[in-house]
Design an enzyme around this catalytic site. Structure first.
Site, mmCIF file in Angstrom:
data_model
loop_
_atom_site.group_PDB
_atom_site.id
_atom_site.type_symbol
_atom_site.label_atom_id
_atom_site.label_comp_id
_atom_site.label_asym_id
_atom_site.label_seq_id
_atom_site.Cartn_x
_atom_site.Cartn_y
_atom_site.Cartn_z
ATOM 1 N N SER A 137 3.698 -2.266 10.385
ATOM 2 C CA SER A 137 4.196 -2.306 11.126
ATOM 3 C C SER A 137 5.207 -4.139 10.440
ATOM 4 O O SER A 137 6.034 -3.453 11.145
ATOM 5 C CB SER A 137 4.628 -1.775 11.888
ATOM 6 O OG SER A 137 4.537 -0.670 12.298
ATOM 7 N N GLY A 158 2.539 2.380 11.209
ATOM 8 C CA GLY A 158 2.728 3.172 10.838
ATOM 9 C C GLY A 158 3.633 3.951 11.991
ATOM 10 O O GLY A 158 3.986 4.351 12.785
ATOM 11 N N GLU A 186 -6.934 4.356 7.331
ATOM 12 C CA GLU A 186 -7.149 5.692 7.797
ATOM 13 C C GLU A 186 -7.969 5.746 6.135
ATOM 14 O O GLU A 186 -8.391 7.716 7.145
ATOM 15 C CB GLU A 186 -5.497 5.863 6.595
ATOM 16 C CG GLU A 186 -3.802 5.794 7.316
ATOM 17 C CD GLU A 186 -3.428 5.172 7.397
ATOM 18 O OE1 GLU A 186 -2.449 5.212 5.621
ATOM 19 O OE2 GLU A 186 -2.397 4.835 7.416
ATOM 20 N N GLU A 245 -5.891 -5.528 9.761
ATOM 21 C CA GLU A 245 -4.513 -4.603 10.357
ATOM 22 C C GLU A 245 -5.084 -3.756 12.409
ATOM 23 O O GLU A 245 -5.639 -2.544 12.341
ATOM 24 C CB GLU A 245 -3.798 -3.742 9.354
ATOM 25 C CG GLU A 245 -4.028 -3.795 8.202
ATOM 26 C CD GLU A 245 -3.124 -2.779 7.383
ATOM 27 O OE1 GLU A 245 -2.783 -2.837 6.891
ATOM 28 O OE2 GLU A 245 -4.314 -2.007 6.792
ATOM 29 N N LYS A 275 -0.022 4.891 -0.278
ATOM 30 C CA LYS A 275 -0.763 5.493 0.406
ATOM 31 C C LYS A 275 -0.542 6.780 -0.445
ATOM 32 O O LYS A 275 -0.587 6.306 -1.730
ATOM 33 C CB LYS A 275 -0.381 5.666 1.871
ATOM 34 C CG LYS A 275 -0.723 4.621 2.442
ATOM 35 C CD LYS A 275 0.241 4.524 3.772
ATOM 36 C CE LYS A 275 -0.083 3.163 4.923
ATOM 37 N NZ LYS A 275 0.000 2.609 6.172
ATOM 38 N N ASN A 277 0.853 -1.265 0.061
ATOM 39 C CA ASN A 277 -0.069 0.366 -0.008
ATOM 40 C C ASN A 277 1.112 1.026 0.268
ATOM 41 O O ASN A 277 1.375 1.791 1.001
ATOM 42 C CB ASN A 277 -1.227 0.213 1.170
ATOM 43 C CG ASN A 277 -1.951 0.622 1.434
ATOM 44 O OD1 ASN A 277 -1.651 1.975 0.917
ATOM 45 N ND2 ASN A 277 -2.519 0.940 2.203
ATOM 46 N N HIS A 317 -9.191 0.282 4.786
ATOM 47 C CA HIS A 317 -8.009 1.200 5.193
ATOM 48 C C HIS A 317 -8.281 1.442 6.928
ATOM 49 O O HIS A 317 -9.146 2.909 6.460
ATOM 50 C CB HIS A 317 -7.243 1.648 4.308
ATOM 51 C CG HIS A 317 -5.534 1.284 5.571
ATOM 52 N ND1 HIS A 317 -5.348 2.349 6.239
ATOM 53 C CD2 HIS A 317 -4.608 0.918 5.152
ATOM 54 C CE1 HIS A 317 -4.495 2.090 6.193
ATOM 55 N NE2 HIS A 317 -3.862 1.075 6.264
HETATM 56 P P1 PGA Z 1 2.762 0.274 7.392
HETATM 57 O O1 PGA Z 1 1.392 0.403 7.178
HETATM 58 O O2 PGA Z 1 3.772 -0.836 7.103
HETATM 59 O O3 PGA Z 1 3.641 1.327 7.596
HETATM 60 O O4 PGA Z 1 2.458 0.024 8.876
HETATM 61 C C1 PGA Z 1 0.409 -1.308 7.228
HETATM 62 C C2 PGA Z 1 -1.047 -0.328 5.723
HETATM 63 O O5 PGA Z 1 -0.974 1.025 6.778
HETATM 64 O O6 PGA Z 1 -0.966 -1.346 5.199
#
Ligand code: PGA
Length: 253
Positions: free
Chosen positions: A211, A171, A97, A165, A11, A9, A95
């Site tokens: 992460s 993140g 976010e 997740e 982003k 992803n 997601h």
């Molecule tokens: P990250 O993001 O690996 O940077 O924690 C994962 C995601 O949001 O899909």
């Protein structure tokens, strides 16, 4: 036997030149014949160009969001048919976010998932609890509601991937311990068995996200119910993304 699925992803990262460079690096490292399904999910502006760049490779393309309507006055949004037209196989829906920064609710996602699938996209549907919910012991209740309110038994389970997740791990550099991830993945698979049936649930891929890095991918992927990863930060570096894909391949070998 489930084929692991690792999706990146991106982003809101990468201009066209940067994105092409990244995907070329991934392509060089992801050889056809690898027993892992791989997808990259760049921003909308890059989809078409990246779809050309991955032609003939084992890499598939996904989008990070999709609207539930086929067309119309929805400024800033994009339809499933536009994503298919740009070369997408997948759409990420729900997601954290989108849920927590942009206010998407289970009610909205319950419109997006069937609309995307009916149009011909495969869906990566994200679930996961916030830190507050985690600390209050509400993980199962939150994930259950995210599944029950959105995933209905008339959807095609073969076109659906679930990504667990935990929001507190996205993140942040904090990852769920393998036993924590495995515990939720077993719970999710049980819910899917109730929504679809046991054999469908046993065939469905449940990715872990939050992460995931080359250094922790091996132990996460070796959990029996963790079937791959949805990767954020680490997918922006071709070597790291490829190392996570290799860890998924190794764990399932
Ligand atoms: P990250 O993001 O690996 O940077 O924690 C994962 C995601 O949001 O899909």
């Amino acid at each position: 036997m489930r084929t692991p699925f690792v999706a990146g992803n991106w982003k809101m990262h990468k201009t066209l030149g940067e994105g092409l460079e990244l995907v070329r690096g991934i392509r060089e490292r992801v050889k056809p014949g690898l027993k892992v399904n791989v997808a990259v999910c760049p921003p909308f502006t890059l989809l078409h160009a990246i779809s050309k760049e991955i032609e003939g490779s084992a890499i598939r393309l996904g989008a990070q969001n999709v609207n539930w309507e086929a067309k119309g006055a929805f400024t800033g949004d994009i339809s499933a048919s536009m994503l298919l037209d740009a070369g997408c196989t997948y759409a990420i829906i729900g997601h954290s976010e989108r849920r927590h920064v942009f206010g998407e609710t289970n009610e909205m996602l319950a419109k997006k998932v069937p609309a995307a699938m009916e149009a011909g996209l495969e869906v990566i549907y994200c679930v996961g609890e916030t830190l507050e919910e985690h600390e209050a012991g509400r993980t199962q209740a939150v994930v259950a509601a995210q599944l029950d309110e959105v995933i209905k038994g008339d959807l095609d389970p073969t076109k659906l991937t679930i990504a667990y997740e935990p929001v507190w791990a996205i993140g942040t550099g904090k990852t769920a311990r393998p036993d924590q991830a495995q515990w939720v993945h077993v719970f999710v698979r049980g819910k899917l068995a109730g929504i679809f049936n046991e054999s469908a649930a046993n065939s469905m891929v449940i990715q872990y996200g939050g992460s995931v890095k080359p250094g922790n991918a091996g132990e996460l992927m070796s959990c029996p119910d963790v079937d791959g990863a949805l990767v954020g930060g680490a997918c922006l570096v071709a070597e790291d993304f490829a190392a996570i894909i290799a860890a998924a391949a190794e764990a399932s070998a």
